[in-house]
Motif scaffolding. Structure first.
Motif, PDB file in Angstrom:
ATOM      1  N   GLU A  14      56.070  26.666  38.530  1.00 19.04           N
ATOM      2  CA  GLU A  14      55.058  25.640  38.298  1.00 19.04           C
ATOM      3  C   GLU A  14      53.691  26.305  38.376  1.00 19.04           C
ATOM      4  O   GLU A  14      53.408  27.053  39.303  1.00 19.04           O
ATOM      5  N   ASN A  15      52.880  26.075  37.370  1.00 14.39           N
ATOM      6  CA  ASN A  15      51.526  26.614  37.407  1.00 14.39           C
ATOM      7  C   ASN A  15      50.683  25.765  38.337  1.00 14.39           C
ATOM      8  O   ASN A  15      50.773  24.547  38.326  1.00 14.39           O
ATOM      9  N   PHE A  16      49.883  26.433  39.126  1.00 13.88           N
ATOM     10  CA  PHE A  16      49.008  25.720  40.032  1.00 13.88           C
ATOM     11  C   PHE A  16      47.725  25.333  39.302  1.00 13.88           C
ATOM     12  O   PHE A  16      47.287  25.997  38.373  1.00 13.88           O
ATOM     13  N   ILE A  17      47.142  24.236  39.759  1.00 15.56           N
ATOM     14  CA  ILE A  17      45.966  23.646  39.122  1.00 15.56           C
ATOM     15  C   ILE A  17      44.732  23.936  39.971  1.00 15.56           C
ATOM     16  O   ILE A  17      44.787  23.867  41.191  1.00 15.56           O
ATOM     17  N   GLY A  18      43.628  24.213  39.305  1.00 17.19           N
ATOM     18  CA  GLY A  18      42.355  24.350  40.002  1.00 17.19           C
ATOM     19  C   GLY A  18      41.853  25.771  40.060  1.00 17.19           C
ATOM     20  O   GLY A  18      42.553  26.725  39.769  1.00 17.19           O
ATOM     21  N   ASP A  19      40.602  25.882  40.462  1.00 17.04           N
ATOM     22  CA  ASP A  19      39.959  27.184  40.589  1.00 17.04           C
ATOM     23  C   ASP A  19      40.415  27.884  41.857  1.00 17.04           C
ATOM     24  O   ASP A  19      40.732  27.245  42.871  1.00 17.04           O
ATOM     25  N   LYS A  20      40.390  29.192  41.796  1.00 12.48           N
ATOM     26  CA  LYS A  20      40.712  30.014  42.965  1.00 12.48           C
ATOM     27  C   LYS A  20      39.594  29.863  43.991  1.00 12.48           C
ATOM     28  O   LYS A  20      38.422  29.740  43.638  1.00 12.48           O
ATOM     29  N   ILE A  21      39.989  29.843  45.266  1.00 14.99           N
ATOM     30  CA  ILE A  21      39.020  29.783  46.353  1.00 14.99           C
ATOM     31  C   ILE A  21      39.470  30.765  47.429  1.00 14.99           C
ATOM     32  O   ILE A  21      40.669  30.914  47.683  1.00 14.99           O
ATOM     33  N   ARG A  22      38.533  31.444  48.035  1.00 16.20           N
ATOM     34  CA  ARG A  22      38.851  32.418  49.089  1.00 16.20           C
ATOM     35  C   ARG A  22      39.214  31.703  50.390  1.00 16.20           C
ATOM     36  O   ARG A  22      38.656  30.649  50.705  1.00 16.20           O
ATOM     37  N   VAL A  23      40.110  32.315  51.125  1.00 14.62           N
ATOM     38  CA  VAL A  23      40.511  31.759  52.420  1.00 14.62           C
ATOM     39  C   VAL A  23      39.292  31.592  53.320  1.00 14.62           C
ATOM     40  O   VAL A  23      39.178  30.592  54.039  1.00 14.62           O
ATOM     41  N   THR A  24      38.379  32.525  53.270  1.00 13.74           N
ATOM     42  CA  THR A  24      37.203  32.453  54.139  1.00 13.74           C
ATOM     43  C   THR A  24      36.355  31.209  53.882  1.00 13.74           C
ATOM     44  O   THR A  24      35.656  30.744  54.777  1.00 13.74           O
ATOM     45  N   LYS A  25      36.429  30.650  52.683  1.00 11.65           N
ATOM     46  CA  LYS A  25      35.658  29.441  52.348  1.00 11.65           C
ATOM     47  C   LYS A  25      36.274  28.174  52.939  1.00 11.65           C
ATOM     48  O   LYS A  25      35.598  27.145  53.044  1.00 11.65           O
ATOM     49  N   ILE A  26      37.561  28.250  53.295  1.00 16.56           N
ATOM     50  CA  ILE A  26      38.231  27.050  53.822  1.00 16.56           C
ATOM     51  C   ILE A  26      38.642  27.192  55.281  1.00 16.56           C
ATOM     52  O   ILE A  26      39.241  26.278  55.843  1.00 16.56           O
ATOM     53  N   LEU A  27      38.327  28.335  55.908  1.00 15.41           N
ATOM     54  CA  LEU A  27      38.676  28.528  57.321  1.00 15.41           C
ATOM     55  C   LEU A  27      38.095  27.408  58.179  1.00 15.41           C
ATOM     56  O   LEU A  27      36.932  27.013  58.002  1.00 15.41           O
ATOM     57  N   ASN A  28      38.918  26.915  59.071  1.00 13.35           N
ATOM     58  CA  ASN A  28      38.521  25.883  60.032  1.00 13.35           C
ATOM     59  C   ASN A  28      38.073  24.580  59.365  1.00 13.35           C
ATOM     60  O   ASN A  28      37.320  23.809  59.950  1.00 13.35           O
ATOM     61  N   ARG A  29      38.545  24.352  58.133  1.00 11.54           N
ATOM     62  CA  ARG A  29      38.212  23.128  57.403  1.00 11.54           C
ATOM     63  C   ARG A  29      39.520  22.462  56.997  1.00 11.54           C
ATOM     64  O   ARG A  29      40.483  23.136  56.642  1.00 11.54           O
ATOM     65  N   PRO A  30      39.583  21.142  57.018  1.00 15.14           N
ATOM     66  CA  PRO A  30      40.836  20.450  56.687  1.00 15.14           C
ATOM     67  C   PRO A  30      41.207  20.618  55.210  1.00 15.14           C
ATOM     68  O   PRO A  30      40.341  20.528  54.332  1.00 15.14           O
ATOM     69  N   ILE A  31      42.494  20.879  54.978  1.00 13.65           N
ATOM     70  CA  ILE A  31      43.034  20.984  53.622  1.00 13.65           C
ATOM     71  C   ILE A  31      44.362  20.249  53.564  1.00 13.65           C
ATOM     72  O   ILE A  31      44.953  19.940  54.598  1.00 13.65           O
ATOM     73  N   ILE A  32      44.822  19.998  52.357  1.00 12.93           N
ATOM     74  CA  ILE A  32      46.163  19.470  52.128  1.00 12.93           C
ATOM     75  C   ILE A  32      46.906  20.531  51.329  1.00 12.93           C
ATOM     76  O   ILE A  32      46.414  20.988  50.296  1.00 12.93           O
ATOM     77  N   VAL A  33      48.069  20.940  51.810  1.00 13.17           N
ATOM     78  CA  VAL A  33      48.891  21.917  51.100  1.00 13.17           C
ATOM     79  C   VAL A  33      49.942  21.151  50.308  1.00 13.17           C
ATOM     80  O   VAL A  33      50.732  20.405  50.871  1.00 13.17           O
ATOM     81  N   HIS A  34      49.944  21.334  48.981  1.00  5.05           N
ATOM     82  CA  HIS A  34      50.873  20.631  48.099  1.00  5.05           C
ATOM     83  C   HIS A  34      52.110  21.472  47.763  1.00  5.05           C
ATOM     84  O   HIS A  34      53.189  20.925  47.585  1.00  5.05           O
ATOM     85  N   ALA A  35      51.936  22.794  47.640  1.00 11.63           N
ATOM     86  CA  ALA A  35      53.053  23.669  47.251  1.00 11.63           C
ATOM     87  C   ALA A  35      52.667  25.115  47.528  1.00 11.63           C
ATOM     88  O   ALA A  35      51.505  25.416  47.812  1.00 11.63           O
ATOM     89  N   PHE A  36      53.669  25.995  47.432  1.00 14.66           N
ATOM     90  CA  PHE A  36      53.402  27.415  47.601  1.00 14.66           C
ATOM     91  C   PHE A  36      54.350  28.228  46.738  1.00 14.66           C
ATOM     92  O   PHE A  36      55.397  27.753  46.324  1.00 14.66           O
ATOM     93  N   LYS A  37      53.939  29.460  46.461  1.00 13.61           N
ATOM     94  CA  LYS A  37      54.782  30.423  45.763  1.00 13.61           C
ATOM     95  C   LYS A  37      54.613  31.772  46.443  1.00 13.61           C
ATOM     96  O   LYS A  37      53.523  32.098  46.914  1.00 13.61           O
ATOM     97  N   LEU A  38      55.687  32.534  46.501  1.00 11.23           N
ATOM     98  CA  LEU A  38      55.642  33.906  46.979  1.00 11.23           C
ATOM     99  C   LEU A  38      56.063  34.794  45.819  1.00 11.23           C
ATOM    100  O   LEU A  38      57.157  34.637  45.285  1.00 11.23           O
TER     101      LEU A  38
END
Length: 97
Positions: A14-38
């Protein structure tokens, strides 16, 4: 001669939607995780984690090589998505909190 449609091939990735964002930009901020890929990393030996997240009401994609995040996300049951979390930094490691 067979047609491609005869092979009954389905696309699993499944292709993910949206722009890439760095982890450092979301540290200590609430997020919702919808899916993951390894997937195999393009930059180092091992796997790269891709997260489909929602941040501030927008779908975004986060990439990480964090061993701890990969260990934690693998333990989330398939029916556990989506979920609310915060990514924190502890002892120079990223973790879900």
């Amino acid at each position: 001669m067979k047609k491609f449609s005869d092979f009954n091939i389905t696309v699993e990735a499944e292709n993910f939607i949206g722009d890439k964002i760095r982890v450092t930009k979301i540290l200590n901020r609430p997020i919702i995780v919808h899916a993951f890929k390894l997937d195999p990393s393009k930059f180092y030996a091992g796997e790269s984690l891709a997260l489909q997240i929602e941040f501030e009401g927008q779908k975004r994609v986060v990439f990480s090589g964090s061993k701890r995040l990969k260990e934690q996300i693998k333990q989330v049951p398939k029916d556990g998505f989506p979920f609310h979390t915060t990514i924190i930094e502890e002892n120079d490691m990223h973790l879900f909190s």
